[in-house]
Design an enzyme around this catalytic site. Structure first.
Site, mmCIF file in Angstrom:
data_model
loop_
_atom_site.group_PDB
_atom_site.id
_atom_site.type_symbol
_atom_site.label_atom_id
_atom_site.label_comp_id
_atom_site.label_asym_id
_atom_site.label_seq_id
_atom_site.Cartn_x
_atom_site.Cartn_y
_atom_site.Cartn_z
ATOM 1 N N TYR A 153 0.855 -1.198 0.000
ATOM 2 C CA TYR A 153 0.000 0.000 0.000
ATOM 3 C C TYR A 153 0.889 1.245 0.000
ATOM 4 O O TYR A 153 0.676 2.173 -0.789
ATOM 5 C CB TYR A 153 -0.951 0.013 1.205
ATOM 6 C CG TYR A 153 -1.803 1.272 1.224
ATOM 7 C CD1 TYR A 153 -2.777 1.487 0.248
ATOM 8 C CD2 TYR A 153 -1.617 2.255 2.199
ATOM 9 C CE1 TYR A 153 -3.539 2.654 0.228
ATOM 10 C CE2 TYR A 153 -2.378 3.425 2.192
ATOM 11 C CZ TYR A 153 -3.343 3.623 1.204
ATOM 12 O OH TYR A 153 -4.081 4.793 1.179
ATOM 13 N N GLY A 184 -3.594 11.945 6.332
ATOM 14 C CA GLY A 184 -3.352 10.922 7.345
ATOM 15 C C GLY A 184 -4.654 10.180 7.623
ATOM 16 O O GLY A 184 -5.565 10.162 6.784
HETATM 17 P P1 NDP Z 1 -13.409 4.471 0.909
HETATM 18 O O1 NDP Z 1 -13.203 2.991 0.947
HETATM 19 O O2 NDP Z 1 -14.469 5.055 1.756
HETATM 20 O O3 NDP Z 1 -13.644 4.941 -0.603
HETATM 21 C C1 NDP Z 1 -12.908 4.405 -1.661
HETATM 22 C C2 NDP Z 1 -13.614 4.721 -2.973
HETATM 23 O O4 NDP Z 1 -12.824 4.194 -4.047
HETATM 24 C C3 NDP Z 1 -14.985 4.101 -3.065
HETATM 25 O O5 NDP Z 1 -15.884 5.026 -3.615
HETATM 26 C C4 NDP Z 1 -14.795 2.936 -4.029
HETATM 27 O O6 NDP Z 1 -15.968 2.756 -4.794
HETATM 28 C C5 NDP Z 1 -13.670 3.470 -4.920
HETATM 29 N N1 NDP Z 1 -12.946 2.393 -5.574
HETATM 30 C C6 NDP Z 1 -12.171 1.442 -4.996
HETATM 31 N N2 NDP Z 1 -11.727 0.581 -5.927
HETATM 32 C C7 NDP Z 1 -12.246 0.996 -7.110
HETATM 33 C C8 NDP Z 1 -12.163 0.517 -8.443
HETATM 34 N N3 NDP Z 1 -11.441 -0.572 -8.758
HETATM 35 N N4 NDP Z 1 -12.812 1.174 -9.423
HETATM 36 C C9 NDP Z 1 -13.543 2.266 -9.115
HETATM 37 N N5 NDP Z 1 -13.656 2.784 -7.885
HETATM 38 C C10 NDP Z 1 -13.012 2.143 -6.896
HETATM 39 O O7 NDP Z 1 -11.991 5.079 1.274
HETATM 40 P P2 NDP Z 1 -11.448 6.600 1.338
HETATM 41 O O8 NDP Z 1 -12.485 7.563 0.975
HETATM 42 O O9 NDP Z 1 -10.780 6.737 2.642
HETATM 43 O O10 NDP Z 1 -10.315 6.522 0.231
HETATM 44 C C11 NDP Z 1 -10.219 7.405 -0.859
HETATM 45 C C12 NDP Z 1 -8.766 7.569 -1.245
HETATM 46 O O11 NDP Z 1 -8.073 8.165 -0.161
HETATM 47 C C13 NDP Z 1 -8.021 6.276 -1.535
HETATM 48 O O12 NDP Z 1 -7.162 6.513 -2.632
HETATM 49 C C14 NDP Z 1 -7.208 6.029 -0.269
HETATM 50 O O13 NDP Z 1 -6.050 5.277 -0.524
HETATM 51 C C15 NDP Z 1 -6.888 7.453 0.122
HETATM 52 N N6 NDP Z 1 -6.540 7.706 1.522
HETATM 53 C C16 NDP Z 1 -7.358 7.315 2.555
HETATM 54 C C17 NDP Z 1 -7.030 7.629 3.855
HETATM 55 C C18 NDP Z 1 -7.840 7.189 5.019
HETATM 56 O O14 NDP Z 1 -7.294 7.113 6.147
HETATM 57 N N7 NDP Z 1 -9.122 6.932 4.859
HETATM 58 C C19 NDP Z 1 -5.821 8.431 4.156
HETATM 59 C C20 NDP Z 1 -5.039 8.776 3.010
HETATM 60 C C21 NDP Z 1 -5.407 8.451 1.752
HETATM 61 P P3 NDP Z 1 -16.597 1.341 -5.196
HETATM 62 O O15 NDP Z 1 -16.297 0.365 -4.114
HETATM 63 O O16 NDP Z 1 -18.051 1.647 -5.352
HETATM 64 O O17 NDP Z 1 -15.947 1.011 -6.496
HETATM 65 C C1 8X3 Z 2 -4.353 5.784 4.545
HETATM 66 C C2 8X3 Z 2 -3.605 6.227 5.726
HETATM 67 O O1 8X3 Z 2 -1.760 5.603 7.319
HETATM 68 O O2 8X3 Z 2 -3.661 4.090 7.132
HETATM 69 O O3 8X3 Z 2 -3.665 6.076 3.368
HETATM 70 O O4 8X3 Z 2 -2.009 4.213 5.412
HETATM 71 S S1 8X3 Z 2 -2.714 4.968 6.408
#
Ligand code: NDP
Ligand code: 8X3
Length: 252
Positions: A153, A184
């Site tokens: 990741y 974060g």
């Molecule tokens: P969620 O799981 O709540 O949302 C993820 C979204 O990505 C969903 O809408 C999902 O939609 C979509 N998704 C996942 N795989 C696919 C795919 N193959 N095709 C199309 N859509 C896809 O997580 P977050 O909102 O937290 O995550 C959003 C972004 O932020 C990600 O890139 C994550 O790595 C990043 N992030 C998250 C953090 C956290 O702590 N939450 C911190 C830092 C970064 P569906 O399943 O309907 O396809």
């Molecule tokens: C999501 C934040 O620190 O769980 O990107 O990897 S962490």
């Protein structure tokens, strides 16, 4: 004419909050994700509440043909994308490399790296032809500091960091802004997905401190689009106050 934002992964978490934020500010929206019911529910909600135009597109960012079809079949109106938010992404598992699950690795690499690339490859020429646009990639603190068992990741988010920098260089002659927002810990469906539906383990990640909310990220994403044309935020690391880096938390 209203501006258009395309947000990948709008069915939950950051993407959903980002969609609402842009809709509240008068943008028309292309929202994407794999879960059709959730996409259509969000579209209905925003159209009713905010009187905006929404185009929900259900596809998997890992599938090049689906991405190509989604973008190539847009009408002329919807091809005028002002802002692309490459948000769709996930972590699967938290396991030392020597015990890693290959399928989990492939899901992360295919979604977080290749999906973001496919979207950028298809949308950036539309921006180049209009000599305007803004690409916002959602990275992570995991793309700055590696943490135990974060291996793939973290690698995928380090890749987002490098690809964002490369994209900025390549699109410089075309006056396209390129920004990375690197949050974060935020309480979305992220940990539920990472731990494959284990809610107790997922909830435990956010116990004892105040994590970021999806709306905090939406504020930041919208903010970077509000600056004058000569100003770009290259990179924004956004953390809970109770989190110093990938591993140090102030927990009660
Ligand atoms: P969620 O799981 O709540 O949302 C993820 C979204 O990505 C969903 O809408 C999902 O939609 C979509 N998704 C996942 N795989 C696919 C795919 N193959 N095709 C199309 N859509 C896809 O997580 P977050 O909102 O937290 O995550 C959003 C972004 O932020 C990600 O890139 C994550 O790595 C990043 N992030 C998250 C953090 C956290 O702590 N939450 C911190 C830092 C970064 P569906 O399943 O309907 O396809
Ligand atoms: C999501 C934040 O620190 O769980 O990107 O990897 S962490």
């Amino acid at each position: 004419m209203k501006k258009i934002v395309l947000i990948t992964g709008a069915t939950s978490g950051f993407g959903k909050a980002i969609a609402r934020k842009f809709a509240e500010n008068g943008y028309d929206l292309i929202i994407t994700g794999r879960r059709k019911v959730l996409l259509e529910e969000l579209a209905r909600e925003l159209i009713t509440d905010l009187n905006v135009e929404i185009l929900p597109l259900c596809f998997d960012v890992r599938k090049l043909k689906e991405v190509e079809n989604a973008i190539n079949t847009l009408s002329e109106k919807w091809k005028k994308i002002d802002v692309l938010v490459n948000n769709a992404g996930l972590a699967v598992g938290l396991i030392p490399i020597n015990e890693g699950v290959i399928d989990d690795w492939e899901r992360m690499i295919d979604t977080n790296i290749k999906g973001l690339l496919y979207m950028t490859r298809m949308v950036s020429p539309l921006m180049v032809s209009r000599k305007q646009g803004h690409i916002i990639n959602i990275g992570s603190i995991a793309g700055r500091e590696v943490y135990p068992a974060g291996n793939v990741y973290c690698g995928s988010k380090f890749a987002v960091d490098a690809i964002t920098k490369g994209t900025r260089i390549d699109l410089l002659p075309h006056q396209i802004k390129v920004t990375q927002i690197a949050p974060g810990a935020a309480n979305t469906e992220f940990s539920l997905v990472r731990f494959k539906g284990d809610k107790e383990r997922a909830d435990n990640v956010y116990k004892g401190f105040q994590p970021l909310q999806a709306e905090d990220i939406a504020e930041a994403v919208y903010y970077v689009t509000t600056l004058p044309s000569h100003v770009n935020i290259n990179d924004l690391v956004l953390m809970p106050t109770a989190q110093a880096n990938s591993v140090n938390f102030l927990k009660k």
